[in-house]
Scaffold this active site. Structure first.
Site: not given
Length: 505
Positions: A123, A144, A156, A194
């Site tokens: 991640s 991900h 992802e 993120n």
């Protein structure tokens, strides 16, 4: 390359929550799946757990018994990593440690066939760094998933510097075949989600630090006006402050201390105190049994309002006018600069300036600013602030008008951009920079934020709705008021505004 055929074998390394979820997804899609974990017996126990979980779905009538049995039958626990050698795709979901993952990938490169794809569920770690030193870094790619993997739609697909585009495209197609919503992204810190999500937490934390409102009020505004499923404080309590703070610090460090990603001292203090949120029983809120949840602050008025005047175009807030008319308020219209007048009060959608600053610069008395809402026709709450010269009577009239529209009214201190507007502007700004830097397309970034963290609207689509020029003005005003690089607008916003284009043109 095309997506893997469903008969081709997938291997998953790591029998923790993420690995088990990924293995379940692949098996449900028809692949034979081998699950390996270095802990003796962990893989077998994980498959038993999947069997029980799917069994509960069968009992509830949400899954056919035959589908459950077929899924479990496709899964095999193996005791030695060498048993993964015949796999077509290996997905590692082990500890988030660069050197440990590198060592595993080196081992897999020697073990597996040259056409085996090596994917990492990392991640936060760089795919380029993970692949460095391998003989064939081209076959290393990020895949991900989000937790819980069987339920969360987003995947992802992360390309490192040497990742073969055909392999990335093949995994994108594979994730789609597995029923997921895949997006392409480059291997930069935080990938898409993120990175772009940082302002959602950061702006609420800053508003709390500046005394704009309490946690319950700010959370309520993000939910009831912004349309987010949770506000930042209840969401970080759910995630865990140790986890959320660590991700923020990681992104901040990875971008060499860029103040857009600056961690919050308030959150650090919670971590230092062990108040990690729900899992520790206390974070921003107290989760002890019997504790009452604090309620958002609300303003109330007993004043009767029957009419108002609109001057010019209220832009994105125009949906408020139909609500007023539907609730029996007479709305008169005349030319002007986008203002709503009721009695002595003047209301306007925030443009990022302080209310007192805007009142002085624009020559407006009794000015009250309205916060952004996802949909003014459907929102149940709205945030407001007011200039220092606003009389109590004018404020009461403004509150009465908004109440007449069926809105709960929550007051904020006179702060730039209020709550929802500055948060959305900063999310759009981060998304814009991610597009500018080639991290992802506007479409992929919007999809990632909706599918990965359940945003009600992609931040770039939201910017299009507000108007790119308006978002730019809000950010310019925030930067001017704070004097910080944190609020610097993305060059892409300036370019689009200059060209008269939106993100999705």
């Amino acid at each position: 390359m095309a997506a893997l055929n469903s008969t081709e074998q997938v291997a998953v390394i790591g029998a923790g929550a993420m690995g088990v979820g990924i293995a379940q997804i692949a098996a449900q899609a028809g692949h034979p799946v081998k699950l390996y974990d270095a802990r003796p017996g962990a893989a077998a126990q994980a498959i038993e757990g999947i069997d029980r979980q799917l069994g509960r779905l069968v009992e509830k009538g949400k899954l056919a018994a035959d589908a459950r049995n077929a899924t479990v039958a496709r899964m095999q626990a193996v005791d030695a990593i060498e048993e993964l050698a015949d796999s077509r795709l290996v997905i590692e979901a082990i500890v988030e440690n660069l050197e440990v993952k590198r060592g595993l990938l080196r081992q897999l490169e020697e073990l597996c066939a040259v056409d085996c794809i090596l994917a990492s569920n990392t991640s936060s770690l760089s795919i380029t760094s993970l692949a460095a030193g391998l003989k064939q870094p081209r076959r290393v790619v990020g895949m991900h998933f989000f937790n819980p993997a069987p339920l969360m739609a987003l995947v992802e697909i992360v390309s490192g510097l040497d990742t073969d585009p055909a392999i990335a495209n093949g995994l994108h197609a594979l994730a789609g075949a597995w029923g997921k919503k895949p997006v392409h992204t480059r291997s930069t810190p935080g990938f898409i989600v993120n990175r772009v999500a940082r302002p959602f937490y950061a702006e609420s934390l800053r508003l709390l630090q500046e005394g704009a409102a309490d946690c319950a009020s700010l959370d309520a505004l993000m939910r009831d006006a912004g349309g987010f499923r949770m506000g930042a404080f209840e969401l970080t309590d759910l995630i865990g402050h140790d986890v959320n703070y660590a991700v923020t610090c990681s992104v901040f460090d990875a971008y060499y201390g860029d103040f857009r990603f600056q961690p919050s001292l308030i959150q650090k203090e919670l971590v230092d105190a062990g108040r990690l949120g729900r899992k520790s029983g206390r974070g921003f809120y107290d989760y002890a049994e019997g504790t009452e949840r604090p309620q958002p602050a609300e303003l109330a008025s007993a004043t009767s309002i029957d009419s108002c005047v609109v001057e010019g175009d209220l832009g994105v807030a125009s949906g408020l006018l139909q609500r007023l008319q539907d609730n029996g308020v007479s709305v008169s219209r005349r030319d002007g600069a986008g203002l709503l007048r009721v009695g002595d009060a003047v209301l306007a959608l925030s443009d990022g300036r302080l209310a007192s600053q805007r009142a002085r610069e624009d020559g407006l008395r009794n000015l009250l600013l309205i916060d952004l809402a996802l949909d003014y026709a459907k929102a149940t709450r709205i945030g407001i602030s007011w200039s220092a010269d606003t009389t109590e009577g004018a404020r009461d009239q403004a509150v009465a008008l908004l109440q007449r529209a069926g809105l709960k009214v929550t007051a904020l201190a006179d702060i730039p951009g209020l709550a929802v507007l500055r948060t959305v502007a900063m999310l759009a700004n981060e998304g814009a920079d991610a597009v500018l830097q080639g991290v992802g397309t506007a479409a992929d970034i919007d999809l990632a934020m909706c599918a990965g963290v359940n945003y009600p609207l992609g931040p770039l689509a939201w910017a299009d709705r507000i108007g790119v020029g308006q978002v730019l003005r809000v950010l310019d005003n925030l930067q001017r008021d704070y004097g910080e690089e944190r609020y610097r607008p993305s060059l892409l916003l300036r370019r689009l505004d200059a060209e008269g284009r939106n993100f999705h043109d």
